[in-house]
Design an enzyme around this catalytic site. Sequence first.
Site, PDB file in Angstrom:
ATOM      1  CG  ASP A  50      -0.932  -4.509  -0.778  1.00  0.00           C
ATOM      2  OD1 ASP A  50      -1.232  -4.158  -1.940  1.00  0.00           O
ATOM      3  OD2 ASP A  50      -1.289  -3.868   0.223  1.00  0.00           O
ATOM      4  CG  ASP A  53       0.276  -5.481  -6.008  1.00  0.00           C
ATOM      5  OD1 ASP A  53       0.768  -4.544  -5.361  1.00  0.00           O
ATOM      6  OD2 ASP A  53      -0.852  -5.949  -5.784  1.00  0.00           O
ATOM      7  N   GLY A  54       2.707  -3.304  -6.454  1.00  0.00           N
ATOM      8  CA  GLY A  54       2.858  -1.870  -6.669  1.00  0.00           C
ATOM      9  C   GLY A  54       4.166  -1.527  -7.368  1.00  0.00           C
ATOM     10  NE  ARG A  58       6.149   2.414  -7.419  1.00  0.00           N
ATOM     11  CZ  ARG A  58       5.436   1.893  -6.418  1.00  0.00           C
ATOM     12  NH1 ARG A  58       4.148   2.172  -6.305  1.00  0.00           N
ATOM     13  NH2 ARG A  58       5.996   1.080  -5.525  1.00  0.00           N
ATOM     14  CB  THR A  64      -4.806  -0.888 -14.779  1.00  0.00           C
ATOM     15  OG1 THR A  64      -4.708  -2.014 -13.878  1.00  0.00           O
ATOM     16  CG2 THR A  64      -3.840  -1.071 -15.928  1.00  0.00           C
ATOM     17  CG  ASP A  71      -3.511  -3.688  -4.144  1.00  0.00           C
ATOM     18  OD1 ASP A  71      -3.033  -4.796  -3.864  1.00  0.00           O
ATOM     19  OD2 ASP A  71      -3.093  -2.627  -3.652  1.00  0.00           O
ATOM     20  CG  ASP A  75      -5.054  -4.739   0.334  1.00  0.00           C
ATOM     21  OD1 ASP A  75      -4.334  -5.744   0.208  1.00  0.00           O
ATOM     22  OD2 ASP A  75      -4.718  -3.605  -0.054  1.00  0.00           O
TER      23      ASP A  75
END
Length: 226
Positions: A50, A53-54, A58, A64, A71, A75
Amino acid sequence: MALAEHDNVFIFVPNIIGYARIVLALIAFWFMSTNYVIAGWCYIISALLDAVDGHAARAFNQSTRFGAMLDQLTDRCGTTGLLVTLSYFYPNYMFWFQLSIAIDVACHWLYMQTSVVVGRTSHKVNDNFVMRIYYQKDVLTFMCCANELFYVCLYLLHFTYGPLILGASLFKILAFLSGPFAVLKALISVMHAYVAGQDLAAVDVRERQEKRNKKPSSEPSGKKIE
């Protein structure tokens, strides 16, 4: 080596990582009641990705709305799957696990939907003081990790006490330390619903006022009243 620019959102790097998270969560679900080693590692890796991917979003300029929704759903569904299993393992505490699921899903769904309705560029952008603090990167990461740690420890304790520290189970120690933060995160989720409710009600009020302003006058313009 830089990636070539394209607009196929479905194969953006962070979204591919998101698909991997889903696969790992499904594997964890399959083994959750029988093999805590496979299930535990798959669930933990899915949760840790998690954060990855953030960073990817960036780094590659690939943030998007689809990715954000993917995401969020991963979760919510991942945690729900774990809580369903905990309800089976600890039936005496089923109500609290059910309550946790209801708060987590309902409050985040309302908050995400409201963010779209009011036109925010991100659900992490909000004027509310609590939301501004909560969505600071370090605070959000810590709260999410503590919350997941609490439930994972409860899951593992059904199978094993794990390593012992001065005769005490490491998993029990971690569960006691992370438990208060899991409760705090649930309270913040309720705050999500409150903030979203206020914002959504403001939209309703504005739309009702606009409809009233558009209503035609009861008397045709220019007609003289005898």
